[in-house]
Scaffold this motif. Structure first.
Motif, PDB file in Angstrom:
ATOM      1  N   ARG A  39       0.822  -1.225   0.000  1.00  0.00           N
ATOM      2  CA  ARG A  39       0.000   0.000   0.000  1.00  0.00           C
ATOM      3  C   ARG A  39       0.850   1.267   0.000  1.00  0.00           C
ATOM      4  NH1 ARG A  39      -4.764   0.618   4.013  1.00  0.00           N
ATOM      5  NH2 ARG A  39      -5.268   2.234   2.478  1.00  0.00           N
ATOM      6  N   VAL A  40       2.130   1.129   0.405  1.00  0.00           N
ATOM      7  CA  VAL A  40       2.984   2.328   0.482  1.00  0.00           C
ATOM      8  C   VAL A  40       4.275   2.215  -0.316  1.00  0.00           C
ATOM      9  CG1 VAL A  40       2.069   3.029   2.732  1.00  0.00           C
ATOM     10  CG2 VAL A  40       4.051   1.525   2.639  1.00  0.00           C
ATOM     11  N   GLU A  41       4.626   1.017  -0.735  1.00  0.00           N
ATOM     12  CA  GLU A  41       5.883   0.822  -1.457  1.00  0.00           C
ATOM     13  C   GLU A  41       5.831   1.535  -2.801  1.00  0.00           C
ATOM     14  OE1 GLU A  41       8.985  -2.754  -1.219  1.00  0.00           O
ATOM     15  OE2 GLU A  41       7.096  -3.278  -2.178  1.00  0.00           O
ATOM     16  N   GLU A  42       6.880   2.315  -3.086  1.00  0.00           N
ATOM     17  CA  GLU A  42       6.975   3.070  -4.341  1.00  0.00           C
ATOM     18  C   GLU A  42       5.835   4.082  -4.515  1.00  0.00           C
ATOM     19  OE1 GLU A  42       9.744   2.745  -6.001  1.00  0.00           O
ATOM     20  OE2 GLU A  42      10.352   1.094  -4.700  1.00  0.00           O
ATOM     21  N   LYS A  43       5.194   4.477  -3.443  1.00  0.00           N
ATOM     22  CA  LYS A  43       4.098   5.437  -3.523  1.00  0.00           C
ATOM     23  C   LYS A  43       4.612   6.849  -3.232  1.00  0.00           C
ATOM     24  CE  LYS A  43       1.007   2.159  -4.055  1.00  0.00           C
ATOM     25  NZ  LYS A  43       0.357   1.896  -5.353  1.00  0.00           N
ATOM     26  N   SER A  44       3.916   7.834  -3.755  1.00  0.00           N
ATOM     27  CA  SER A  44       4.272   9.234  -3.532  1.00  0.00           C
ATOM     28  C   SER A  44       3.794   9.690  -2.158  1.00  0.00           C
ATOM     29  CB  SER A  44       3.628  10.120  -4.602  1.00  0.00           C
ATOM     30  OG  SER A  44       2.219  10.168  -4.393  1.00  0.00           O
ATOM     31  N   PHE A  45       4.262  10.876  -1.737  1.00  0.00           N
ATOM     32  CA  PHE A  45       3.829  11.399  -0.438  1.00  0.00           C
ATOM     33  C   PHE A  45       2.329  11.671  -0.434  1.00  0.00           C
ATOM     34  CE2 PHE A  45       4.764  15.334  -2.719  1.00  0.00           C
ATOM     35  CZ  PHE A  45       3.752  16.183  -2.319  1.00  0.00           C
ATOM     36  N   LEU A  46       1.760  12.027  -1.596  1.00  0.00           N
ATOM     37  CA  LEU A  46       0.316  12.261  -1.678  1.00  0.00           C
ATOM     38  C   LEU A  46      -0.464  10.964  -1.444  1.00  0.00           C
ATOM     39  CD1 LEU A  46       0.179  14.615  -4.796  1.00  0.00           C
ATOM     40  CD2 LEU A  46      -0.241  15.261  -2.419  1.00  0.00           C
ATOM     41  N   GLU A  47       0.013   9.885  -2.057  1.00  0.00           N
ATOM     42  CA  GLU A  47      -0.664   8.594  -1.906  1.00  0.00           C
ATOM     43  C   GLU A  47      -0.548   8.075  -0.472  1.00  0.00           C
ATOM     44  OE1 GLU A  47      -0.246   6.415  -6.194  1.00  0.00           O
ATOM     45  OE2 GLU A  47       1.631   7.029  -5.236  1.00  0.00           O
ATOM     46  N   ILE A  48       0.623   8.268   0.134  1.00  0.00           N
ATOM     47  CA  ILE A  48       0.815   7.795   1.501  1.00  0.00           C
ATOM     48  C   ILE A  48      -0.021   8.630   2.476  1.00  0.00           C
ATOM     49  CG2 ILE A  48       2.514   7.557   3.383  1.00  0.00           C
ATOM     50  CD1 ILE A  48       4.519   6.650   1.286  1.00  0.00           C
ATOM     51  N   THR A  49      -0.172   9.915   2.186  1.00  0.00           N
ATOM     52  CA  THR A  49      -1.072  10.748   3.008  1.00  0.00           C
ATOM     53  C   THR A  49      -2.473  10.161   3.031  1.00  0.00           C
ATOM     54  OG1 THR A  49       0.179  12.766   2.500  1.00  0.00           O
ATOM     55  CG2 THR A  49      -2.074  13.048   3.293  1.00  0.00           C
ATOM     56  N   GLU A  50      -2.968   9.776   1.865  1.00  0.00           N
ATOM     57  CA  GLU A  50      -4.318   9.219   1.776  1.00  0.00           C
ATOM     58  C   GLU A  50      -4.418   7.876   2.496  1.00  0.00           C
ATOM     59  OE1 GLU A  50      -6.931  10.930   0.780  1.00  0.00           O
ATOM     60  OE2 GLU A  50      -5.444  12.520   0.496  1.00  0.00           O
ATOM     61  N   VAL A  51      -3.369   7.069   2.405  1.00  0.00           N
ATOM     62  CA  VAL A  51      -3.355   5.783   3.110  1.00  0.00           C
ATOM     63  C   VAL A  51      -3.425   6.014   4.621  1.00  0.00           C
ATOM     64  CG1 VAL A  51      -1.947   3.753   3.686  1.00  0.00           C
ATOM     65  CG2 VAL A  51      -2.148   4.494   1.309  1.00  0.00           C
ATOM     66  N   LEU A  52      -2.635   6.965   5.122  1.00  0.00           N
ATOM     67  CA  LEU A  52      -2.630   7.274   6.557  1.00  0.00           C
ATOM     68  C   LEU A  52      -4.005   7.735   7.026  1.00  0.00           C
ATOM     69  CD1 LEU A  52       0.799   9.141   6.777  1.00  0.00           C
ATOM     70  CD2 LEU A  52       0.216   7.060   8.027  1.00  0.00           C
ATOM     71  N   ILE A  53      -4.621   8.636   6.266  1.00  0.00           N
ATOM     72  CA  ILE A  53      -5.902   9.199   6.693  1.00  0.00           C
ATOM     73  C   ILE A  53      -7.035   8.183   6.576  1.00  0.00           C
ATOM     74  CG2 ILE A  53      -7.655  10.929   6.092  1.00  0.00           C
ATOM     75  CD1 ILE A  53      -5.225  12.827   5.540  1.00  0.00           C
ATOM     76  N   SER A  54      -7.012   7.380   5.503  1.00  0.00           N
ATOM     77  CA  SER A  54      -8.071   6.379   5.345  1.00  0.00           C
ATOM     78  C   SER A  54      -7.955   5.271   6.383  1.00  0.00           C
ATOM     79  CB  SER A  54      -8.032   5.783   3.934  1.00  0.00           C
ATOM     80  OG  SER A  54      -6.833   5.061   3.723  1.00  0.00           O
ATOM     81  N   THR A  55      -6.735   5.040   6.873  1.00  0.00           N
ATOM     82  CA  THR A  55      -6.508   3.980   7.861  1.00  0.00           C
ATOM     83  C   THR A  55      -6.747   4.458   9.288  1.00  0.00           C
ATOM     84  OG1 THR A  55      -4.843   2.974   6.425  1.00  0.00           O
ATOM     85  CG2 THR A  55      -4.856   2.262   8.730  1.00  0.00           C
TER      86      THR A  55
END
Length: 199
Positions: A39-55
């Motif tokens: 879910r976070v490997e090779e992802k941008s800071f924008l994508e990881i932000t969304e992962v953090l907030i959705s989780t």
């Protein structure tokens, strides 16, 4: 600044090295809910932000991010994140750092006895890989080379651990004990898991 923007700004400002460390700490986080690597490997800071907030939700994303930043020694970044998110706590290390489970007690209060102090006797009697632990404490500057040499020549692991507890760890304070705890989690995983289950 709202919490989503604060997390996004923090991630965008991290160096590549710290960003990679943050991501690695995130996927290795033991506390639920956990995030799988893909879910976070090779992802941008924008994508990881969304992962953090959705989780974790927006508030949870700020708290977890601050914990992870502290775990990778980005204390300034953690303090800035909390400030940007409108958190009044100026000392992020005083928060419940659930990413490791070490600094906070089982009830989540930093005012309680530190995990390593609470289980001092068990740790003295049962930890065997003291040399490896000393290597890492020295590397993290929790102990000095002279203390390292002094403890290493002590004949038994129990006496080595007792010496470590009696002076250097107390002198290092809560932050040094946090580092010690994280090392124990890695080197004595099953012992720490057993002690965590004890009330």
């Amino acid at each position: 600044m709202d919490k989503r923007k604060a997390v996004k700004r923090m991630l965008s400002n991290l160096s590549r090295h710290n960003f990679n460390n943050f991501r690695d700490e995130l996927v290795n986080r033991q506390k639920e809910p956990r995030i799988v690597r893909n879910r976070v490997e090779e992802k941008s800071f924008l994508e990881i932000t969304e992962v953090l907030i959705s989780t974790f939700s927006e508030t949870g994303a700020v708290e977890v991010s601050a914990e992870l930043l502290i775990a990778i020694d980005c204390h300034t970044e953690a303090a800035q994140l909390l400030k940007d998110a409108g958190d009044e706590c100026s000392e992020p290390e005083s928060r419940n750092m659930g990413a490791t489970g070490g600094p906070a007690s089982e009830n989540g209060s930093r005012d309680s006895e530190h995990f390593v102090d609470k289980h001092r006797t068990e740790l003295i009697n049962r930890v065997n890989c003291v040399a490896d632990i000393l290597d890492q404490l020295l590397e993290n500057k929790v102990i000095t080379p002279s203390i390292y040499d002094e403890i290493l020549v002590i004949p038994t692991s129990q006496k080595q651990m007792r010496k470590l507890f009696s002076g250097p760890l107390n002198a290092a304070g809560p932050r040094g004990k946090d580092v010690f705890y994280r090392i124990l989690e890695k080197e004595e995983k099953y012992l720490i898991e057993e002690l965590k289950r004890k009330k």
